[in-house]
Each structure stands twice: as C-alpha cells, then as structure tokens.
Design an enzyme around this catalytic site. Structure first.
Site, PDB file in Angstrom:
ATOM      1  N   ASN A 107       0.831  -1.226   0.000  1.00  0.00           N
ATOM      2  CA  ASN A 107       0.000   0.000   0.000  1.00  0.00           C
ATOM      3  C   ASN A 107       0.861   1.271   0.000  1.00  0.00           C
ATOM      4  O   ASN A 107       0.446   2.298  -0.537  1.00  0.00           O
ATOM      5  CB  ASN A 107      -0.917   0.022   1.227  1.00  0.00           C
ATOM      6  CG  ASN A 107      -2.063  -0.965   1.079  1.00  0.00           C
ATOM      7  OD1 ASN A 107      -2.482  -1.259  -0.041  1.00  0.00           O
ATOM      8  ND2 ASN A 107      -2.566  -1.481   2.189  1.00  0.00           N
ATOM      9  N   HIS A 335      -1.087  -8.397   4.467  1.00  0.00           N
ATOM     10  CA  HIS A 335       0.281  -7.859   4.441  1.00  0.00           C
ATOM     11  C   HIS A 335       0.403  -6.526   3.705  1.00  0.00           C
ATOM     12  O   HIS A 335       1.396  -6.270   3.016  1.00  0.00           O
ATOM     13  CB  HIS A 335       1.241  -8.916   3.854  1.00  0.00           C
ATOM     14  CG  HIS A 335       0.948 -10.285   4.380  1.00  0.00           C
ATOM     15  ND1 HIS A 335       1.202 -10.638   5.685  1.00  0.00           N
ATOM     16  CD2 HIS A 335       0.338 -11.359   3.811  1.00  0.00           C
ATOM     17  CE1 HIS A 335       0.773 -11.875   5.894  1.00  0.00           C
ATOM     18  NE2 HIS A 335       0.244 -12.333   4.769  1.00  0.00           N
ATOM     19  N   CYS A 336      -0.650  -5.700   3.824  1.00  0.00           N
ATOM     20  CA  CYS A 336      -0.670  -4.370   3.172  1.00  0.00           C
ATOM     21  C   CYS A 336      -0.579  -4.470   1.650  1.00  0.00           C
ATOM     22  O   CYS A 336      -0.152  -3.524   0.983  1.00  0.00           O
ATOM     23  CB  CYS A 336       0.430  -3.447   3.700  1.00  0.00           C
ATOM     24  SG  CYS A 336       0.210  -3.007   5.410  1.00  0.00           S
ATOM     25  N   VAL A 337      -0.942  -5.633   1.105  1.00  0.00           N
ATOM     26  CA  VAL A 337      -1.013  -5.757  -0.353  1.00  0.00           C
ATOM     27  C   VAL A 337      -2.462  -6.178  -0.678  1.00  0.00           C
ATOM     28  O   VAL A 337      -2.711  -7.124  -1.435  1.00  0.00           O
ATOM     29  CB  VAL A 337       0.030  -6.765  -0.903  1.00  0.00           C
ATOM     30  CG1 VAL A 337       0.174  -6.621  -2.424  1.00  0.00           C
ATOM     31  CG2 VAL A 337       1.384  -6.535  -0.261  1.00  0.00           C
TER      32      VAL A 337
END
Ligand SMILES: Cc1ncc(COP(=O)(O)O)c(C=O)c1O
Length: 377
Positions: A107, A335-337
């Site tokens: 992100n 995982h911020c993806v």
C-alpha cells in the site's frame, strides 16, 4: 547464523519468522543507540557545542555508510522514518500524470499514487516487458518493488530500467524487502529514486532511507518544510536548502540514524553474499518442507526469504494464533497488499519470513507446528 548477536533471541524462547515486517536488532545496534543517549546526545547541525558537533559527525558518518552500502553518493541519501515516508515524499515531489506499478505493490507504493492514472502490470508469469514499454512515456513514473513482501520474488529491475529510461520515464524502486537480504546497488537497479526501511534492515524503528539521483533532486524542494530545510526566511518567503536537507526538516532521529549506521557495519562485516547464500539455503528447505504438508497452499511466485501460506479450511489468523501459543511468530493477513489479494479473490495468508539469524531448527519448529495444525483442515 550469528543468533548469539541478537539479544531478543537470547532473552525470549521464540522462533522469530516475521522479519519481513520488522527485523531483530543485533547487540551492536543497541550499543550504538545507547552510546548516543549516554555520551553525546544533543541537537545535531544547530548548536555549536561539542556534543552537537559529535552528533552531527555521527549522522554524517551514517550517511556515508548508507551511501556506500547502496553504491550512491552521500549527497543522494536522505534519512526518513521509513519506506512509507520516503515514497510519500516522492509522490508529492513528482508531477507526472501517469504511474505504472505492478499488481503486487505494498500500500505504501500504491496509495500515494492514486491521484493519477494508474496502470498495474501483472506479474504472475513474470513482468511483461512489452506491456511495460507500451505504458511508459515521458509523463510516466514506474514505481516497483524490488522484492515482494508476499513471496520474496524479484522484479528484473535492470531490464525495467532500460525500458523506462529509453521511453523518457522515471524509475522509483521500493527496496524495503531487498536491502539487508541481497546486495542492492542504485547503479545496477538503474533507480532514479529508491526507498527502504532501516527497521527491516537490522536498524532501529523509525528509520528509513530515500535515495534520489542528482538529476531528480530539484523536484524535492518544498516537499517538507520547516527548520533545517531552509537557509533563510522572511515573513513571506523562504530560501530552501538543497537535497537531502530539503526533505529532512525538523530534528532528525539521531539515535535511529546512528543505529542504522551500526546496522550497515554489521551487515557488511558478515557480507551480503554470505547472507544471501544462507537465506537461499533456508528458502530451499522451506519449499521442500511446505511441499510435504497436506493441504498447505503456497501463494504467489517462487522467491527467497518470504513465504505466504494458506489452508482452505483454517483461517490464517487462527493459524498464526496457534503458532503464537507455540512461541512461533509469523504474520497473518493481507500484508498491506490488499489490492493483490482482492484482485485474485484470495483469503488472507499466514506469512513466514526469514533473516540471517534464522536457522534450520527454526524451520523444523515451524513446520512441525504447521503439520499439527494441518489435521484441522
Ligand atoms: C515492500 C514494502 N514496501 C513498503 C513497506 C512499508 O515500510 P515501512 O512500514 O517501514 O514504511 C513495506 C513494509 O512491510 C514493504 O514490505
């Protein structure tokens, strides 16, 4: 490798497999931070007394070490609080209307660009260079990870750099997952701008690096303002300093930066080739063991050091919680993806990630616990 240098591993009975989120810190880094606070802690670059001068010298030394470490010049290295801040500063500095990313960006390398036209290139069968070439012109920034935080796979940055520059674009590299695991050279990657986090590279929390090549530096004036970023002011105007000072407004994180210098020394003393080789061997063992667990899915591509797993019928958060009861630390989630998980309609994963202090025993522990959990599937 060198487990004894990491106090947390001596003080706690833990199998630490969450280094993609944050690495542990060796004694040498803790000592450097402690020494700063005990012996010469002061306001760098401003006051003229000896404590201040010593702090300034130590920060300059860290800048030199970091610059050498990534094949850059000192004048091309700015300290930030992490990759996220470095990439936000970059997005605010550049005015191109188009951004090309991959489908697997954190992100931090996606959200700051979302005010422009975004092309997300698929990476499932490798980055399609012909598609990249089509998407790049002189109004485009190409901003890509070096190594993925989902699966440790690498993008072919040398090849990418040629295409980007031949077509008039700018190349930004998110090296958060590669620096400290493999040699990273701004020359080899061809990056115009490169960011990484000190806290993932054995350094203190709240540290990061923004490399900006000399040609791009003017764009960064005014992206962050205040004390330290200006030479002089009147009530209505300011005379802005050049890079790196123009992005280092405010009192720097002196303790962190000095600790990051010690982390770079530590990594170089071991040798990046040795670290890479060690993690490669452990990754082979991870792959072999994973293939033997019934029902265990491995998400993403083949890479080094980072592995995302899922079971069809057991939630990944539950797996991570069970592992935690066995003193095994992994991360679960997207995982911020989020964009990658959402586009592929994938459930969250549990992620095991390695660093130089892991060994075969850690992997045996992890898989023996995962085997036990697999019966719930
Ligand atoms: C590939 C990648 N980019 C960016 C970041 C953000 O780094 P930080 O939180 O240190 O700013 C991370 C952190 O996990 C990452 O893995």
């Amino acid at each position: 490798m060198n487990k004894e240098d990491f106090p947390l591993l001596q003080n706690r009975d833990i199998t630490y497999l969450d280094s993609a989120c944050m690495s542990l810190k060796p004694e040498q880094v803790l000592e450097a931070v402690d020494r700063y606070y005990r012996e010469f802690s002061a306001c760098p670059g401003r006051s003229g007394h000896s404590l201040s001068r010593q702090t300034t010298e130590m920060i300059d030394e860290s800048r030199r070490k970091v610059a050498d470490f990534i094949d850059a010049e000192e004048s091309e290295v700015a300290f930030t609080s992490g990759t996220t801040e470095a990439l936000n500063l970059t997005a605010n500095a550049l005015d191109q209307g188009k951004v090309v990313v991959s489908d697997k960006e954190h992100n931090s390398n996606l959200v700051p660009w979302q005010d422009r036209e975004i092309t997300a290139l698929d990476t499932e069968n490798g980055l399609d260079i012909a598609k990249l070439e089509k998407a790049v012109d002189d109004d485009a920034v190409v901003s890509l990870h070096h190594r993925s935080n989902i699966d440790g796979s690498e993008l072919p940055l040398e090849e990418v750099s040629e295409v980007v520059h031949d077509n008039g674009g700018v190349l930004v590299v998110d090296a958060a997952q590669s620096v400290s695991h493999t040699s990273v050279s701004v020359e080899d990657t061809g990056a115009d701008i490169l960011a990484f986090s000190g806290h993932k590279a054995l350094g203190p929390t709240g540290t990061g690096v923004l490399y900006v090549s000399e040609e791009m530096q003017d764009k960064f004036r005014k992206v962050k303002t205040g004390g330290g970023a200006v030479n002089d002011t009147s009530f209505r105007t300011s005379d802005f300093r050049s890079f790196p000072h123009c992005v280092e407004a405010g009192l720097p994180n002196a303790a962190g930066i000095i600790g990051l210098g010690a982390a770079v020394d530590y990594l170089e003393n071991i040798g990046m080739d040795r670290i890479q080789e060690h993690e490669k061997r452990l990754s082979e063992l991870m792959r072999k063991k994973a293939a033997g667990v019934e029902g265990l899915q491995v998400l993403g591509d083949r890479g080094e050091g980072v592995f995302s797993f899922a079971f069809e019928n057991i939630g990944s958060h539950q797996v991570a919680e069970i592992l935690d009861t066995k003193n095994i630390a992994v991360r679960s989630g997207r995982h911020c993806v989020h964009s990658w998980f959402n586009s592929k309609e994938l459930q969250p994963s549990f992620r095991a990630s390695l660093h130089l202090y892991n060994d075969r025993e850690d992997i045996e522990e992890f898989f023996s616990a995962v085997e036990e959990i697999s019966v719930l599937n």
